[in-house]
Write a protein that holds these residues in place. Structure first.
Motif, PDB file in Angstrom:
ATOM      1  N   ILE A 155      50.570  36.982  44.704  1.00 40.61           N
ATOM      2  CA  ILE A 155      49.157  37.325  44.558  1.00 40.61           C
ATOM      3  C   ILE A 155      49.017  38.776  45.010  1.00 40.61           C
ATOM      4  O   ILE A 155      49.382  39.119  46.130  1.00 40.61           O
ATOM      5  CB  ILE A 155      48.235  36.441  45.427  1.00 40.61           C
ATOM      6  CG1 ILE A 155      48.386  34.970  45.082  1.00 40.61           C
ATOM      7  CG2 ILE A 155      46.778  36.884  45.249  1.00 40.61           C
ATOM      8  CD1 ILE A 155      47.619  34.050  46.028  1.00 40.61           C
ATOM      9  N   ASP A 156      48.517  39.615  44.119  1.00 37.40           N
ATOM     10  CA  ASP A 156      48.304  41.028  44.432  1.00 37.40           C
ATOM     11  C   ASP A 156      47.090  41.486  43.625  1.00 37.40           C
ATOM     12  O   ASP A 156      47.210  41.864  42.466  1.00 37.40           O
ATOM     13  CB  ASP A 156      49.549  41.842  44.065  1.00 37.40           C
ATOM     14  CG  ASP A 156      49.442  43.302  44.446  1.00 37.40           C
ATOM     15  OD1 ASP A 156      48.310  43.773  44.742  1.00 37.40           O
ATOM     16  OD2 ASP A 156      50.474  43.989  44.434  1.00 37.40           O
ATOM     17  N   ASP A 157      45.924  41.436  44.254  1.00 37.13           N
ATOM     18  CA  ASP A 157      44.685  41.778  43.554  1.00 37.13           C
ATOM     19  C   ASP A 157      44.670  43.211  43.050  1.00 37.13           C
ATOM     20  O   ASP A 157      44.133  43.487  41.973  1.00 37.13           O
ATOM     21  CB  ASP A 157      43.468  41.515  44.442  1.00 37.13           C
ATOM     22  CG  ASP A 157      43.092  40.033  44.502  1.00 37.13           C
ATOM     23  OD1 ASP A 157      43.772  39.211  43.859  1.00 37.13           O
ATOM     24  OD2 ASP A 157      42.104  39.716  45.192  1.00 37.13           O
ATOM     25  N   ALA A 158      45.268  44.129  43.791  1.00 35.42           N
ATOM     26  CA  ALA A 158      45.274  45.530  43.360  1.00 35.42           C
ATOM     27  C   ALA A 158      46.110  45.691  42.092  1.00 35.42           C
ATOM     28  O   ALA A 158      45.679  46.346  41.132  1.00 35.42           O
ATOM     29  CB  ALA A 158      45.809  46.430  44.470  1.00 35.42           C
ATOM     30  N   ASP A 159      47.284  45.091  42.068  1.00 34.76           N
ATOM     31  CA  ASP A 159      48.125  45.159  40.876  1.00 34.76           C
ATOM     32  C   ASP A 159      47.435  44.466  39.701  1.00 34.76           C
ATOM     33  O   ASP A 159      47.434  44.977  38.585  1.00 34.76           O
ATOM     34  CB  ASP A 159      49.490  44.519  41.151  1.00 34.76           C
ATOM     35  CG  ASP A 159      50.415  44.610  39.956  1.00 34.76           C
ATOM     36  OD1 ASP A 159      50.714  45.747  39.528  1.00 34.76           O
ATOM     37  OD2 ASP A 159      50.827  43.544  39.442  1.00 34.76           O
ATOM     38  N   PHE A 160      46.840  43.304  39.972  1.00 30.42           N
ATOM     39  CA  PHE A 160      46.105  42.581  38.939  1.00 30.42           C
ATOM     40  C   PHE A 160      45.012  43.466  38.352  1.00 30.42           C
ATOM     41  O   PHE A 160      44.867  43.564  37.136  1.00 30.42           O
ATOM     42  CB  PHE A 160      45.479  41.301  39.517  1.00 30.42           C
ATOM     43  CG  PHE A 160      44.655  40.537  38.530  1.00 30.42           C
ATOM     44  CD1 PHE A 160      45.222  39.530  37.766  1.00 30.42           C
ATOM     45  CD2 PHE A 160      43.301  40.823  38.344  1.00 30.42           C
ATOM     46  CE1 PHE A 160      44.460  38.816  36.840  1.00 30.42           C
ATOM     47  CE2 PHE A 160      42.538  40.129  37.421  1.00 30.42           C
ATOM     48  CZ  PHE A 160      43.124  39.118  36.667  1.00 30.42           C
ATOM     49  N   ALA A 161      44.250  44.129  39.207  1.00 28.85           N
ATOM     50  CA  ALA A 161      43.128  44.965  38.753  1.00 28.85           C
ATOM     51  C   ALA A 161      43.616  46.137  37.907  1.00 28.85           C
ATOM     52  O   ALA A 161      43.007  46.454  36.885  1.00 28.85           O
ATOM     53  CB  ALA A 161      42.328  45.465  39.957  1.00 28.85           C
ATOM     54  N   ALA A 164      34.923  46.862  35.136  1.00 30.03           N
ATOM     55  CA  ALA A 164      34.545  46.650  36.533  1.00 30.03           C
ATOM     56  C   ALA A 164      33.764  45.344  36.693  1.00 30.03           C
ATOM     57  O   ALA A 164      33.989  44.597  37.658  1.00 30.03           O
ATOM     58  CB  ALA A 164      33.719  47.832  37.046  1.00 30.03           C
ATOM     59  N   ALA A 165      32.881  45.059  35.756  1.00 23.46           N
ATOM     60  CA  ALA A 165      32.100  43.812  35.823  1.00 23.46           C
ATOM     61  C   ALA A 165      33.021  42.597  35.698  1.00 23.46           C
ATOM     62  O   ALA A 165      32.850  41.611  36.422  1.00 23.46           O
ATOM     63  CB  ALA A 165      31.036  43.796  34.728  1.00 23.46           C
ATOM     64  N   GLU A 166      33.994  42.665  34.790  1.00 25.01           N
ATOM     65  CA  GLU A 166      34.932  41.545  34.646  1.00 25.01           C
ATOM     66  C   GLU A 166      35.729  41.327  35.930  1.00 25.01           C
ATOM     67  O   GLU A 166      35.882  40.186  36.381  1.00 25.01           O
ATOM     68  CB  GLU A 166      35.898  41.800  33.484  1.00 25.01           C
ATOM     69  CG  GLU A 166      35.298  41.636  32.130  1.00 25.01           C
ATOM     70  CD  GLU A 166      36.313  41.801  31.009  1.00 25.01           C
ATOM     71  OE1 GLU A 166      35.958  41.447  29.876  1.00 25.01           O
ATOM     72  OE2 GLU A 166      37.454  42.255  31.248  1.00 25.01           O
ATOM     73  N   LEU A 167      36.226  42.401  36.508  1.00 23.31           N
ATOM     74  CA  LEU A 167      37.007  42.274  37.744  1.00 23.31           C
ATOM     75  C   LEU A 167      36.148  41.727  38.883  1.00 23.31           C
ATOM     76  O   LEU A 167      36.615  40.891  39.666  1.00 23.31           O
ATOM     77  CB  LEU A 167      37.620  43.617  38.130  1.00 23.31           C
ATOM     78  CG  LEU A 167      38.767  44.088  37.242  1.00 23.31           C
ATOM     79  CD1 LEU A 167      39.126  45.540  37.559  1.00 23.31           C
ATOM     80  CD2 LEU A 167      39.976  43.183  37.389  1.00 23.31           C
ATOM     81  N   SER A 168      34.911  42.161  38.951  1.00 19.58           N
ATOM     82  CA  SER A 168      34.009  41.638  39.985  1.00 19.58           C
ATOM     83  C   SER A 168      33.779  40.147  39.809  1.00 19.58           C
ATOM     84  O   SER A 168      33.772  39.395  40.786  1.00 19.58           O
ATOM     85  CB  SER A 168      32.678  42.386  39.957  1.00 19.58           C
ATOM     86  OG  SER A 168      32.861  43.723  40.354  1.00 19.58           O
ATOM     87  N   ARG A 169      33.607  39.711  38.553  1.00 16.58           N
ATOM     88  CA  ARG A 169      33.431  38.279  38.289  1.00 16.58           C
ATOM     89  C   ARG A 169      34.679  37.485  38.669  1.00 16.58           C
ATOM     90  O   ARG A 169      34.596  36.296  38.972  1.00 16.58           O
ATOM     91  CB  ARG A 169      33.090  38.032  36.824  1.00 16.58           C
ATOM     92  CG  ARG A 169      31.646  38.329  36.475  1.00 16.58           C
ATOM     93  CD  ARG A 169      31.257  37.808  35.104  1.00 16.58           C
ATOM     94  NE  ARG A 169      32.025  38.383  34.023  1.00 16.58           N
ATOM     95  CZ  ARG A 169      31.735  39.528  33.395  1.00 16.58           C
ATOM     96  NH1 ARG A 169      30.673  40.218  33.775  1.00 16.58           N
ATOM     97  NH2 ARG A 169      32.486  39.967  32.416  1.00 16.58           N
TER      98      ARG A 169
END
Length: 171
Positions: free
Chosen positions: A55-61, A80-85
């Motif tokens: 799990i790596d949110d930064a890499d995912f983003a 940005a909206a998709e990532l926030s959701r």
């Protein structure tokens, strides 16, 4: 179930989801919550998967941003909206979407506009322009970029670029 059994169950749920595609920590937490995994077990499993790099949110983003902008042509705002959701932290979202420059956005919007204009040949000009503006708006582009993209696309196609209205369409 014991905590060890819950841990194995939660680990299996996460690994199956991660086998299909990368997930954010928040997405996995939601999946575990829907299966009734106790909070302390959920956090232990997610912490371990983060520790081993699954799990790596930064890499995912960053990957999500490159894909959604590069392939789908979405604007910085839409990505940005998709990532926030998806539950990605706002600082990570900002960092990931900062890789999309204003020039990148205009290039992507122009390509979308050009494709829509070519596909709509024969449609009355004002109607076609509204359709292109709608397509760009659905991709998250604001009026300034949308009009600049339409003008650039029409110029590329050797057509007379329209003048943006001063009021009305986005008011």
């Amino acid at each position: 179930m014991t905590d060890e059994q819950w841990y194995e169950e939660a680990r299996e749920i996460c690994l199956k989801r991660l086998d299909r595609r990368a997930n954010t920590r928040s997405e996995l937490a939601t999946a575990l919550d829907s299966h009734g995994v106790p909070e302390q077990v959920r956090e232990a499993v997610l912490d371990r998967l983060t520790q081993v790099g699954l799990i790596d949110d930064a890499d995912f983003a960053h990957r999500w941003t490159a894909s959604r902008h590069g392939v789908r042509g979405l604007s910085r705002r839409a990505v940005a909206a998709e990532l926030s959701r998806k539950g990605v932290d706002s600082q990570i979202v900002e960092d990931a979407t900062s890789q999309i420059t204003d020039a990148d956005e205009l290039d992507a919007a122009t390509e979308i506009a050009r494709n829509k204009l070519e596909a709509g040949r024969g449609i009355e000009e004002a109607r076609l322009t509204r359709r292109v503006l709608g397509a760009l708006a659905r991709k998250g582009y604001g009026p300034q970029i949308a009009w600049a993209a339409i003008r650039a696309a029409r110029e590329e196609l050797g057509e007379e670029p329209p003048e943006a209205p001063t009021t009305g369409l986005f008011d």
